[in-house]
Design an enzyme around this catalytic site. Structure first.
Site, PDB file in Angstrom:
ATOM      1  N   ASP A 174      -8.976  -8.036 -48.537  1.00 44.60           N
ATOM      2  CA  ASP A 174      -7.563  -7.044 -48.426  1.00 44.60           C
ATOM      3  C   ASP A 174      -7.611  -6.193 -47.563  1.00 44.60           C
ATOM      4  O   ASP A 174      -7.164  -5.046 -47.735  1.00 44.60           O
ATOM      5  CB  ASP A 174      -7.928  -6.062 -49.915  1.00 44.60           C
ATOM      6  CG  ASP A 174      -7.803  -7.075 -51.074  1.00 44.60           C
ATOM      7  OD1 ASP A 174      -6.906  -8.031 -51.280  1.00 44.60           O
ATOM      8  OD2 ASP A 174      -8.621  -6.915 -52.282  1.00 44.60           O
ATOM      9  N   HIS A 201      -2.036  -7.137 -53.756  1.00 42.99           N
ATOM     10  CA  HIS A 201      -3.044  -6.089 -54.036  1.00 42.99           C
ATOM     11  C   HIS A 201      -2.648  -4.847 -54.874  1.00 42.99           C
ATOM     12  O   HIS A 201      -1.993  -4.127 -54.100  1.00 42.99           O
ATOM     13  CB  HIS A 201      -4.192  -6.009 -53.082  1.00 42.99           C
ATOM     14  CG  HIS A 201      -5.360  -5.382 -53.399  1.00 42.99           C
ATOM     15  ND1 HIS A 201      -6.305  -5.900 -54.429  1.00 42.99           N
ATOM     16  CD2 HIS A 201      -5.945  -4.118 -53.119  1.00 42.99           C
ATOM     17  CE1 HIS A 201      -7.351  -5.042 -54.540  1.00 42.99           C
ATOM     18  NE2 HIS A 201      -7.279  -4.055 -53.787  1.00 42.99           N
ATOM     19  N   GLU A 233       4.638  -4.167 -59.094  1.00 45.79           N
ATOM     20  CA  GLU A 233       4.217  -5.447 -58.552  1.00 45.79           C
ATOM     21  C   GLU A 233       5.467  -6.355 -58.581  1.00 45.79           C
ATOM     22  O   GLU A 233       5.694  -7.178 -57.680  1.00 45.79           O
ATOM     23  CB  GLU A 233       2.997  -6.182 -59.126  1.00 45.79           C
ATOM     24  CG  GLU A 233       1.457  -5.427 -59.103  1.00 45.79           C
ATOM     25  CD  GLU A 233       0.580  -6.102 -59.766  1.00 45.79           C
ATOM     26  OE1 GLU A 233      -0.551  -5.629 -59.729  1.00 45.79           O
ATOM     27  OE2 GLU A 233       0.868  -6.626 -60.736  1.00 45.79           O
ATOM     28  N   GLY A 282       0.659 -14.992 -64.447  1.00 49.24           N
ATOM     29  CA  GLY A 282       1.974 -15.418 -63.558  1.00 49.24           C
ATOM     30  C   GLY A 282       3.354 -14.555 -63.740  1.00 49.24           C
ATOM     31  O   GLY A 282       4.299 -15.175 -63.394  1.00 49.24           O
ATOM     32  N   SER A 283       3.007 -13.268 -64.200  1.00 52.23           N
ATOM     33  CA  SER A 283       4.233 -12.647 -64.338  1.00 52.23           C
ATOM     34  C   SER A 283       4.732 -12.344 -62.670  1.00 52.23           C
ATOM     35  O   SER A 283       5.850 -12.110 -62.688  1.00 52.23           O
ATOM     36  CB  SER A 283       3.929 -11.088 -64.840  1.00 52.23           C
ATOM     37  OG  SER A 283       2.697 -10.517 -64.222  1.00 52.23           O
ATOM     38  N   ASN A 284       3.910 -12.264 -61.977  1.00 55.59           N
ATOM     39  CA  ASN A 284       4.325 -11.952 -60.466  1.00 55.59           C
ATOM     40  C   ASN A 284       5.121 -13.268 -59.983  1.00 55.59           C
ATOM     41  O   ASN A 284       6.068 -13.089 -59.253  1.00 55.59           O
ATOM     42  CB  ASN A 284       3.234 -11.540 -59.479  1.00 55.59           C
ATOM     43  CG  ASN A 284       2.707 -10.141 -59.722  1.00 55.59           C
ATOM     44  OD1 ASN A 284       3.547  -9.246 -59.431  1.00 55.59           O
ATOM     45  ND2 ASN A 284       1.705  -9.640 -59.990  1.00 55.59           N
ATOM     46  N   MET A 337      -7.050 -15.099 -58.218  1.00 54.62           N
ATOM     47  CA  MET A 337      -8.576 -14.288 -58.237  1.00 54.62           C
ATOM     48  C   MET A 337      -9.665 -15.226 -57.692  1.00 54.62           C
ATOM     49  O   MET A 337     -10.724 -15.663 -58.490  1.00 54.62           O
ATOM     50  CB  MET A 337      -8.909 -13.915 -59.724  1.00 54.62           C
ATOM     51  CG  MET A 337      -7.775 -13.429 -60.304  1.00 54.62           C
ATOM     52  SD  MET A 337      -7.718 -11.750 -59.600  1.00 54.62           S
ATOM     53  CE  MET A 337      -9.033 -10.832 -59.841  1.00 54.62           C
ATOM     54  N   HIS A 338      -9.751 -15.834 -56.403  1.00 52.01           N
ATOM     55  CA  HIS A 338     -10.482 -16.304 -55.812  1.00 52.01           C
ATOM     56  C   HIS A 338     -10.554 -15.827 -54.393  1.00 52.01           C
ATOM     57  O   HIS A 338      -9.552 -15.862 -53.598  1.00 52.01           O
ATOM     58  CB  HIS A 338     -10.075 -17.904 -55.844  1.00 52.01           C
ATOM     59  CG  HIS A 338     -11.035 -18.504 -54.934  1.00 52.01           C
ATOM     60  ND1 HIS A 338     -12.483 -18.975 -55.491  1.00 52.01           N
ATOM     61  CD2 HIS A 338     -11.097 -19.272 -53.645  1.00 52.01           C
ATOM     62  CE1 HIS A 338     -12.920 -19.866 -54.358  1.00 52.01           C
ATOM     63  NE2 HIS A 338     -12.017 -19.801 -53.368  1.00 52.01           N
ATOM     64  N   LEU A 353     -10.584 -16.053 -50.447  1.00 46.02           N
ATOM     65  CA  LEU A 353     -10.360 -17.235 -49.891  1.00 46.02           C
ATOM     66  C   LEU A 353     -11.419 -16.939 -48.552  1.00 46.02           C
ATOM     67  O   LEU A 353     -11.318 -15.949 -47.837  1.00 46.02           O
ATOM     68  CB  LEU A 353      -9.176 -17.208 -49.151  1.00 46.02           C
ATOM     69  CG  LEU A 353      -8.125 -17.649 -50.542  1.00 46.02           C
ATOM     70  CD1 LEU A 353      -6.562 -17.367 -50.010  1.00 46.02           C
ATOM     71  CD2 LEU A 353      -8.123 -19.080 -50.984  1.00 46.02           C
TER      72      LEU A 353
END
Length: 222
Positions: free
Chosen positions: A172, A132, A201, A19-21, A110-111, A113
């Site tokens: 992406d 990304h 990022e 969760g750094s972003n 990381m899923h 969609l």
């Protein structure tokens, strides 16, 4: 945009890990970098994601949405897994639609969609963006930093980058909102490259979110 009493744009964030972003967004919300905005909920597909603690520390509501229980309800073959993923995505979309955010930000989500999710949010007129760690049409999908590092070792590239892009069903491949190149450094380890990319990022996700909110505002007032 959806407004509360403070007239703030509402952001919902999807995470899977540290969760750094997300923290970058939390720190920037309702400041000159990301004005008139707030995060209304954080959803994680992993129960142990540290990003959930970051959100709780900032008094942001959180939800854990687990794919495993959907898989358990289906056969273990390819068709069953597909049905599980579609059902999972449909419920995730409904969960988000009920929250009524202006924007969904995938920040280390990381899923992949499915179109079931993307189409439902498009119909509800809720925009989705994703971070990304690669430039447009380079190293799409998982393992982008590792693949870029390997390509550099082979002499195939001299830079990589980060992009924030709109989300479509193709992984992406949505329209880029903002990009930034990251030069490769001879003798650098993959971990050092990854750390430099993460630093990029943290700034770019705030810039991309701000631009996406501006696009939404312009579209709704035109």
């Amino acid at each position: 945009m959806a407004e509360d009493n403070d007239h703030l744009a509402c952001i919902l964030v999807l995470i899977s890990g540290n969760g750094s972003n997300l923290q970058a967004l939390i720190d920037a919300c309702n400041t000159p970098r990301l004005p008139s905005s707030k995060i209304v909920r954080v959803i994680s597909n992993r129960k142990d994601a540290y990003g959930l603690i970051r959100a709780q520390n900032a008094s942001i509501p959180t939800t854990y949405h687990n794919l495993l229980k959907y898989k358990k309800q289906q056969a273990t073959n390819e068709a069953g897994i597909l049905r599980a993923r579609v059902a999972y995505d449909q419920d995730l979309a409904q969960m988000i639609i009920e929250e009524k955010p202006d924007l969904v930000v995938c920040a280390g989500w990381m899923h992949i969609l499915s179109s079931a999710f993307v189409d439902a949010l498009e119909e509800a007129q809720i925009a989705i963006i994703n971070l990304h760690p690669a430039l447009p049409r380079q190293f799409n999908g998982a393992g982008a930093i590792h693949r870029a590092y390997e390509a550099f070792q082979k002499g195939e590239i001299d830079h990589t980058g980060v992009m924030i892009h709109h989300v479509i069903s193709e992984v992406d491949m949505g329209e880029p909102i903002v990009t930034k190149e990251v030069p490769m450094v001879k003798g650098e380890s993959e971990e050092e490259l990854e750390n430099r990319i993460h630093e990029v990022e943290w700034g770019l996700i705030v810039e991309g979110t701000a631009r996406a909110l501006q696009q939404i505002k312009a579209r709704r007032t035109s």
